[in-house]
Motif scaffolding. Structure first.
Motif, PDB file in Angstrom:
ATOM      1  N   GLU A  70      -0.243  -2.918  -7.231  1.00 49.33           N
ATOM      2  CA  GLU A  70       0.541  -3.818  -7.223  1.00 49.33           C
ATOM      3  C   GLU A  70       2.017  -3.380  -5.439  1.00 49.33           C
ATOM      4  N   ALA A  71       1.622  -2.053  -5.380  1.00 52.72           N
ATOM      5  CA  ALA A  71       1.980  -1.423  -4.601  1.00 52.72           C
ATOM      6  C   ALA A  71       1.455  -1.543  -2.757  1.00 52.72           C
ATOM      7  N   LEU A  72      -0.036  -1.292  -3.431  1.00 50.70           N
ATOM      8  CA  LEU A  72      -0.767  -2.071  -1.689  1.00 50.70           C
ATOM      9  C   LEU A  72      -0.748  -3.870  -1.525  1.00 50.70           C
ATOM     10  N   ARG A  73      -0.308  -4.440  -2.854  1.00 48.99           N
ATOM     11  CA  ARG A  73      -0.831  -5.796  -3.023  1.00 48.99           C
ATOM     12  C   ARG A  73       0.578  -6.294  -2.167  1.00 48.99           C
ATOM     13  N   ALA A  74       1.935  -5.334  -1.729  1.00 50.73           N
ATOM     14  CA  ALA A  74       2.853  -6.102  -1.688  1.00 50.73           C
ATOM     15  C   ALA A  74       3.359  -6.275  -0.006  1.00 50.73           C
ATOM     16  N   ARG A  75       2.227  -4.721  -0.028  1.00 47.68           N
ATOM     17  CA  ARG A  75       2.086  -4.508   1.438  1.00 47.68           C
ATOM     18  C   ARG A  75       1.337  -5.333   2.123  1.00 47.68           C
ATOM     19  N   VAL A  76      -0.118  -5.409   2.030  1.00 43.11           N
ATOM     20  CA  VAL A  76      -0.396  -6.632   2.648  1.00 43.11           C
ATOM     21  C   VAL A  76       0.300  -8.327   2.275  1.00 43.11           C
TER      22      VAL A  76
END
Length: 938
Positions: A532-538
């Motif tokens: 979820e953290a990487l998805r939000a960053r993307v």
């Protein structure tokens, strides 16, 4: 694009509808394109289109009297009789006689014609010939020049015949459908739950006919494929990968997707994804569509009707010329009766006084004004044609120079109207060659129709050699694009030990099939789980790219075993997100310097576009246009005229505009006292082009835009426009010179005549003398269109200001009277012309001084600088004035003096003449300096 232009030309050469219908349609467009809200109910056209977008297909078919298999011939014939042909009104060229009348009618030409008639009735044939010659020359010059310009504009258009693929059934008795072997359609399944019509393209092909687009009627079914023009306003029934370019309608550079499903209530007309509009074109895919509106009932037809049905308000040029004309006419109407009364009472000969007053009226009237204005504009048109500018209407050249606000669209004007790959980055926004490589392989190996984004990627041709495609890569399979998945994949083999599935598509859809993310750090690249953290960053990175006005496409890949040879949608899973490719319609290289030059010359640029605000702001930043506020179309709709006028002044970027939004903004700026130019090339620009003081289009524009424009650029560049602005100012400046010179010298002459008439026992000058002097002076002015213009004078926009001209006339006119009265004194006391017997000598002396001072004033007030020293007139003007001064001296001194009722002057008179002229030059120079300090100079 040629196909696009051809279709419009076919539409625009069609016949007119009735004026009553045109007026009704004009009223219907007042709220065109707005969504329905409780406060603003849509007009009939918009309401019908929105209803067509939201109805389910069976309901819509029933309302149009159609059928899932199309219309019968009888039904189509009845509909054609009811709705008329599918043709759009256009502005036909004026008949020759009417064009000639428009070239003739202006206050001065009418006044001069009246004076010529009076001269003829009083047996003054010389005056009659001179005056009529001025009228005929000015009228014919304008007629010929505008005729040439209009023919040049017409040659920019081309004409072809167009047809559409239509589903029609033969009629049977009672209009019952009796299938024939050639037209038996396949059974049509029931409508889909989403409202789309489930008829297959194969079934549709059974009853296809090629018909002229003029024969289309509401209820017809048309079959569309890539490259086709939309022949009318339609509702999509079936669609396969349908991409439609609406740039001419909305200004958006990228094609939009179209679907068969019913639109949700509340959407605006242009945002309805199941509506197709006449004049747009299919970029890719195929579809069947139901015709819901034809001809002038279409969105495009309503705009065309508005352009042709609305009478133009007077432009800044027309209003300016008329105001100056009436100023001088009112002056003549006051002064001429005074001259008549004074001479009648003092001389006792009322007939002679009447003829003299008539001559004064002719002298007061700047009869060369129409000719000088027309010849100056014609010369400007010739010069502009060398700079890739076709002038359709001569008056527009002056508006070029007076323009202080330029409204322009974005696409193709500020930008190149071509999609470029702006960035290729990893998932965190850092530049990545690996992402470009995978995107290139995907675009190169796909076999479907490549869109604009694919072409932008493939322009990196150097990659083809670097990747050694022929030697190292082999295509295995592909998974085509569709609008549900919003992505496409190709599978290639670089080595025999594995295949590579490379996928690109919309970010959200791509994230749904990715499980890992490739992160590049100093230590190298590593694939991390997509949490979820990487998805939000993307999403944060891609949102930032979108905010910069970029269209973002995600790129992902995975390796697969080498033994698989057939791939499907199910294989698009477990991918690794590599990064993004971002696209932009970049600005032209000439835009930034052109904007800077326009700003330096006092022209404020405002951007009016149908595109979204993010893309528009990005382009404005890149071209150096400081944004002073952004206003959207929905905000314009919510404003009344007073609020819009304030917003138009304070904002300079307007986005997501409908055609009527653009027109309202232009009218608001004009109402605020601005001289407004509008530059556009699309259907959506036509109303604004007509509403502006000067409509500017390009030769590649749709015909309705070229028809509404006053000037057509052969190169879509603001730099060409800037050159045109400067040429317009030179033209305007030379017109102002003539008006100032004539007004001030005529005022001075009349003032001198009044003084002389009150004290002399004879006429100070015969009517013949006044006419000859006036004719010679006017001939010297013919060279004014070729005069040089000081750079300082045209640095800022020039505007008509009758008050300034009146002040200039009163300020400088009496200066010549001072030296006229000096001449009277010299002739009376020094040369003994103090009785009726010596009146010919007196008249000869004033004839020479009057003509010399009148001609000399040309050089004195043609420039705010010191004449002959700081600013020198052009060679033609120097030659013309010198020649006329020589002729003015020769007439009384030569053998023709008797024919003009003059006599030779003593040579001792000419030193006095030189002294009078020298004093005139000095006093005029001093007063000019004072005038400039107090009132300025334009």
């Amino acid at each position: 694009m040629n196909f696009f232009h051809h279709l419009f030309d076919r539409f625009l050469r069609s016949r007119h509808v009735t004026r009553h219908f045109a007026r009704r349609l004009m009223l219907d467009t007042l709220t065109l394109g707005r969504a329905a809200t409780p406060a603003t109910m849509p007009d009939p056209l918009t309401r019908d289109l929105l209803r067509a977008a939201t109805d389910d297909v069976p309901t819509l078919l029933d309302r149009l009297g159609s059928d899932k298999n199309g219309l019968t011939d009888t039904q189509a014939a009845a509909a054609l009789a009811l709705h008329g042909p599918n043709e759009v009104e256009h502005e036909k060229p004026l008949p020759g006689w009417l064009h000639l009348w428009h070239c003739y009618k202006n206050p001065f030409n009418v006044l001069l014609t009246v004076l010529a008639l009076i001269s003829y009735l009083t047996d003054d044939r010389e005056a009659t010939v001179v005056i009529l010659a001025m009228v005929v020359l000015s009228t014919l010059l304008r007629f010929v020049q505008e005729g040439r310009s209009n023919r040049a504009a017409e040659r920019l258009k081309s004409l072809v015949s167009n047809t559409a693929t239509v589903l029609r059934r033969p009629s049977a008795q009672g209009d019952a459908y009796v299938p024939t072997p050639a037209t038996v359609p396949a059974p049509a399944p029931a409508p889909t739950p989403g409202g789309g019509h489930a008829m297959t393209l194969k079934a549709a092909a059974a009853g296809q006919r090629e018909l002229p687009i003029s024969q289309l009627v509401p209820g017809d079914h048309v079959v569309l494929s890539a490259g086709d023009m939309i022949p009318s306003d339609c509702r999509v029934l079936t669609a396969k990968d349908l991409f439609v370019s609406q740039s001419a309608m909305t200004g958006e550079s990228l094609p939009v997707e179209k679907f068969a499903e019913s639109s949700a209530p509340g959407a605006s007309v242009l945002d309805a994804r199941n509506l197709l509009f006449m004049g747009t074109n299919v970029v890719s895919g195929s579809a069947t569509a139901l015709v819901v509106a034809t001809g002038n009932h279409t969105y495009f037809g309503t705009l065309a009707t508005r352009v042709t049905a609305i009478d133009r308000a007077p432009t800044a040029f027309q209003a300016g010329v008329n105001s100056v004309s009436w100023l001088l006419i009112r002056f003549a109407l006051v002064m001429v009766p005074i001259v008549l009364v004074v001479n009648g009472f003092t001389k006792g000969d009322w007939l002679e006084a009447f003829l003299f007053a008539l001559s004064v009226a002719v002298g007061l009237t700047p009869e060369m004004l129409p000719m000088i204005v027309t010849s100056t504009l014609a010369k400007g048109a010739v010069l502009l044609s060398r700079k890739k500018v076709v002038v359709k209407r001569l008056d527009a050249i002056q508006n070029f120079g007076a323009m202080d606000v330029l409204c322009t669209d974005k696409t193709g004007t500020l930008t190149q109207d071509k999609i470029f790959l702006e960035r290729h980055t990893d998932v965190f926004g850092h530049e990545s060659d690996e992402v470009l490589t995978f995107a290139y392989l995907n675009s190169h190996y796909q076999s479907g129709l490549k869109n604009l984004l694919d072409h932008a990627v493939l322009e990196h041709v150097e990659l083809q050699a670097d990747l050694r495609l022929a030697q190292d890569y082999r295509k295995v399979d592909e998974i085509p694009f569709d609008f549900v998945r919003r992505r496409m994949s190709v599978i290639v083999s670089e080595r025999d030990d594995h295949h590579e599935l490379i996928c690109k598509g919309a970010v959200e859809e791509m994230l749904d099939i990715c499980t890992r993310v490739r992160v590049v750090e100093d230590a190298g690249a590593q694939d991390l789980p997509l949490d979820e953290a990487l998805r939000a960053r993307v999403l944060e990175v891609t949102r930032g790219l979108n905010n910069e006005g970029l269209r973002v496409v995600a790129v992902a890949m995975k390796e697969t075993p080498p033994h698989q040879s057939v791939y499907g949608v199910a294989d698009e899973s477990g991918l690794t997100l590599i990064g993004y490719v971002a696209f932009l319609d970049p600005p032209k290289e000439s835009t930034a310097p052109a904007l800077k030059a326009l700003a330096a010359h006092g022209v404020t640029v405002k951007v009016l576009t149908g595109d979204n605000e993010l893309v528009t702001l990005k382009v404005c930043r890149e071209v150096g246009l400081a944004v002073q506020g952004v206003l959207l179309g929905k905000d314009v709709d919510a404003m009344d005229d007073a609020a819009l006028a304030q917003a138009a002044e304070s904002h300079n970027v307007f986005a997501k505009l409908s055609p009527l939004n653009k027109e309202r903004l232009v009218r608001a700026l004009r109402a605020g006292g601005h001289v407004v130019g509008f530059m556009g090339d699309g259907i959506n620009d036509a109303p604004a082009l007509r509403a502006a003081d000067i409509g500017i289009s390009v030769d590649s524009a749709v015909d309705i835009a070229k028809e509404a424009a006053d000037i057509i650029l052969l190169e879509k560049s603001l730099m060409v426009l800037e050159e045109g602005v400067m040429e317009g100012r030179k033209t305007f400046s030379n017109m102002l010179k003539y008006i100032r010179m004539t007004a001030s010298s005529n005022f001075g002459n009349v003032f001198s005549v009044l003084v002389a008439s009150a004290f002399l026992p004879f006429l100070p000058m015969l009517p013949l003398h006044l006419l000859v002097q006036n004719l010679l002076y006017d001939v010297s002015q013919i060279a004014i269109p070729f005069d040089n213009v000081d750079e300082e004078v045209i640095r800022n926009p020039l505007k008509w200001n009758p008050g300034d001209i009146g002040r200039f006339m009163v300020f400088f006119g009496p200066i010549s009277s001072v030296f006229d009265i000096t001449t009277f004194v010299v002739m009376w006391y020094v040369f003994g012309a103090d009785n009726v017997g010596a009146q010919t000598l007196f008249q000869s002396g004033w004839f020479v001084v009057g003509l010399l001072t009148q001609t000399l004033i040309v050089h004195m007030i043609r420039t705010p600088k010191l004449p002959f020293v700081e600013s020198i007139a052009s060679v033609p003007l120097l030659t013309a004035t010198a020649l006329i001064m020589a002729v003015g001296i020769f007439i009384p001194m030569g053998p023709l003096a008797g024919h003009f009722k003059l006599q030779a002057l003593p040579w001792s008179y000419f030193p006095w003449v030189l002294g009078i002229l020298a004093g005139y030059v000095v006093l005029t120079t001093v007063m000019k300096r004072f005038y400039i300090r107090r009132y300025g100079w334009q």
